[in-house]
Design an enzyme around this catalytic site. Structure first.
Site, PDB file in Angstrom:
ATOM      1  N   ASN A 103      -6.420  -2.387   2.187  1.00  0.00           N
ATOM      2  CA  ASN A 103      -6.519  -3.916   2.266  1.00  0.00           C
ATOM      3  C   ASN A 103      -8.026  -4.407   2.396  1.00  0.00           C
ATOM      4  O   ASN A 103      -8.862  -3.865   3.016  1.00  0.00           O
ATOM      5  CB  ASN A 103      -5.862  -4.406   3.489  1.00  0.00           C
ATOM      6  N   ARG A 123       0.960  -1.054  -0.234  1.00  0.00           N
ATOM      7  CA  ARG A 123       0.079  -0.102   0.045  1.00  0.00           C
ATOM      8  C   ARG A 123       0.979   1.149   0.054  1.00  0.00           C
ATOM      9  O   ARG A 123       0.369   2.338  -0.668  1.00  0.00           O
ATOM     10  CB  ARG A 123      -1.024   0.098   1.120  1.00  0.00           C
TER      11      ARG A 123
END
Length: 94
Positions: A39, A21
């Site tokens: 997520n 990320r």
């Protein structure tokens, strides 16, 4: 001429717990796109991005190549649309 688009991406593979990320945030900054990355419960990562259509294609290509050296991208599903959410920056959710 600039064509602003919205891009929804789901990335599958080893993409959680490996800095993926935060790598996406850097790629977004380099690509000059805004949006979010988070997520998902199924182990995938969801990315929402907006910007110039050509910059979004470049961003997508970099995501497919896995911007994190520890991640293993297996599959990338994506969809372009005209439904802009007008993000001001690119942020990690969660």
């Amino acid at each position: 001429m600039i064509f602003m688009k919205h891009l929804s991406i789901h990335v599958y593979g080893l993409v959680q717990g490996v800095g993926f990320r935060y790598s996406v945030v850097q790629v977004a900054a380099d690509s000059e796109v805004t949006g979010t990355v988070e997520n998902e419960m199924d182990g995938s990562v969801k990315i929402e991005a907006e910007g110039d259509e050509m910059k979004l294609y470049s961003f997508l290509q970099k995501i497919r190549q896995s911007p994190s050296p520890f991640a293993k991208v297996k599959t990338v599903d994506y969809d372009f649309s005209d439904n802009l959410k007008n993000y001001q920056k690119f942020t990690v959710i969660g």
